[in-house]
Scaffold this active site. Structure first.
Site, mmCIF file in Angstrom:
data_model
loop_
_atom_site.group_PDB
_atom_site.id
_atom_site.type_symbol
_atom_site.label_atom_id
_atom_site.label_comp_id
_atom_site.label_asym_id
_atom_site.label_seq_id
_atom_site.Cartn_x
_atom_site.Cartn_y
_atom_site.Cartn_z
ATOM 1 N N GLU A 132 0.867 -1.393 0.023
ATOM 2 C CA GLU A 132 0.207 0.033 -0.035
ATOM 3 C C GLU A 132 0.963 1.458 0.103
ATOM 4 O O GLU A 132 0.597 2.301 -0.596
ATOM 5 C CB GLU A 132 -0.968 0.104 1.122
ATOM 6 C CG GLU A 132 -1.922 1.154 1.266
ATOM 7 C CD GLU A 132 -2.740 1.434 0.035
ATOM 8 O OE1 GLU A 132 -2.972 0.422 -0.646
ATOM 9 O OE2 GLU A 132 -3.076 2.663 -0.284
ATOM 10 N N GLU B 94 1.044 6.512 -6.778
ATOM 11 C CA GLU B 94 0.053 7.565 -7.164
ATOM 12 C C GLU B 94 0.496 8.829 -7.112
ATOM 13 O O GLU B 94 0.153 9.855 -7.965
ATOM 14 C CB GLU B 94 -1.109 7.418 -5.855
ATOM 15 C CG GLU B 94 -2.265 6.243 -6.143
ATOM 16 C CD GLU B 94 -3.109 6.186 -5.117
ATOM 17 O OE1 GLU B 94 -3.910 5.064 -5.365
ATOM 18 O OE2 GLU B 94 -3.138 7.047 -4.375
HETATM 19 N N1 LIG Z 1 -4.601 11.413 -14.066
HETATM 20 C C1 LIG Z 1 -5.335 10.456 -14.418
HETATM 21 N N2 LIG Z 1 -5.710 10.287 -15.639
HETATM 22 C C2 LIG Z 1 -6.603 9.264 -15.645
HETATM 23 N N3 LIG Z 1 -7.218 8.468 -14.640
HETATM 24 C C3 LIG Z 1 -6.917 8.713 -13.473
HETATM 25 C C4 LIG Z 1 -5.919 9.836 -13.064
HETATM 26 N N4 LIG Z 1 -5.845 9.780 -11.845
HETATM 27 C C5 LIG Z 1 -6.645 9.063 -11.410
HETATM 28 N N5 LIG Z 1 -7.378 8.283 -12.241
HETATM 29 C C6 LIG Z 1 -8.157 7.408 -12.277
HETATM 30 O O1 LIG Z 1 -9.099 7.254 -10.976
HETATM 31 C C7 LIG Z 1 -8.771 6.291 -10.149
HETATM 32 C C8 LIG Z 1 -8.482 6.917 -8.657
HETATM 33 O O2 LIG Z 1 -7.509 7.776 -8.477
HETATM 34 P P1 LIG Z 1 -6.948 8.414 -7.208
HETATM 35 O O3 LIG Z 1 -5.858 9.278 -7.381
HETATM 36 O O4 LIG Z 1 -8.179 9.356 -6.521
HETATM 37 O O5 LIG Z 1 -6.753 7.191 -6.267
HETATM 38 P P2 LIG Z 1 -7.367 6.807 -4.987
HETATM 39 O O6 LIG Z 1 -8.920 6.742 -5.162
HETATM 40 O O7 LIG Z 1 -6.621 7.514 -3.888
HETATM 41 O O8 LIG Z 1 -6.779 5.427 -4.939
HETATM 42 P P3 LIG Z 1 -6.452 4.225 -3.915
HETATM 43 O O9 LIG Z 1 -7.980 3.657 -3.151
HETATM 44 O O10 LIG Z 1 -5.812 3.154 -4.300
HETATM 45 O O11 LIG Z 1 -5.615 5.100 -2.645
HETATM 46 C C9 LIG Z 1 -7.353 5.622 -10.589
HETATM 47 O O12 LIG Z 1 -7.302 4.208 -10.376
HETATM 48 C C10 LIG Z 1 -7.512 5.805 -12.130
HETATM 49 O O13 LIG Z 1 -8.469 4.788 -12.609
#
Ligand SMILES: Nc1ncnc2c1ncn2[C@@H]1O[C@H](COP(=O)(O)OP(=O)(O)OP(=O)(O)O)[C@@H](O)[C@H]1O
Length: 126
Positions: free
Chosen positions: A71, A78
């Site tokens: 994680e 990320e």
């Molecule tokens: N720059 C981007 N371009 C395209 N799709 C994106 C982008 N950033 C995020 N995503 C999409 O949105 C989803 C969620 O992204 P986010 O950065 O919010 O991660 P998160 O919800 O914090 O993930 P985790 O739950 O693993 O911590 C990603 O898995 C991806 O599918």
């Protein structure tokens, strides 16, 4: 090391402090890390109740470390993706989704191992 920067090797103590800082940052920013630590705590209680043996505790500790490390790496990926691709890009999304898939695969395997450890402690398996 940042390209062009004077070579600088922090002491082990400073390296550890940077790592600690990274862990605190991830803990405060990522809900999943809190959920995983809560899951580990539940696992400790279950292990005490069903009387894990020494080997089971070692396997349990390894599983916790692997999931939390996965994680933390996912969080780091990320952050790098957000840095290099702040705007929407299919590859950025794929990179994040694949990193998240690595964590979830690990969680499924660890859940199965956890179930196996409990069944073994209860004498129902192995
Ligand atoms: N720059 C981007 N371009 C395209 N799709 C994106 C982008 N950033 C995020 N995503 C999409 O949105 C989803 C969620 O992204 P986010 O950065 O919010 O991660 P998160 O919800 O914090 O993930 P985790 O739950 O693993 O911590 C990603 O898995 C991806 O599918």
């Amino acid at each position: 090391m940042i390209p062009g920067k004077h070579p600088y090797h922090p002491s082990f103590k400073r390296s550890f402090l940077f790592a600690q800082q990274g862990f605190r940052l991830a803990f405060h920013q990522e809900r999943n890390i809190k959920v995983m630590l809560a899951g580990a705590l539940v696992g400790v209680v279950v292990g005490i109740v069903v009387h894990f043996d020494a080997i089971s505790w070692l396997i349990f500790a390894l599983c916790c470390a692997v999931v939390i490390a996965a994680e933390l790496l996912n969080t780091a990926i990320e952050k790098v993706v957000d840095l290099v691709s702040p705007e929407f890009h299919p590859l950025a999304g794929q990179a994040k989704d694949i990193a998240a898939a690595a964590v979830w695969s690990m969680c499924v395997i660890v859940a199965l191992i956890g179930a196996g450890l409990v069944l073994r402690a209860l004498g129902w398996w192995g």
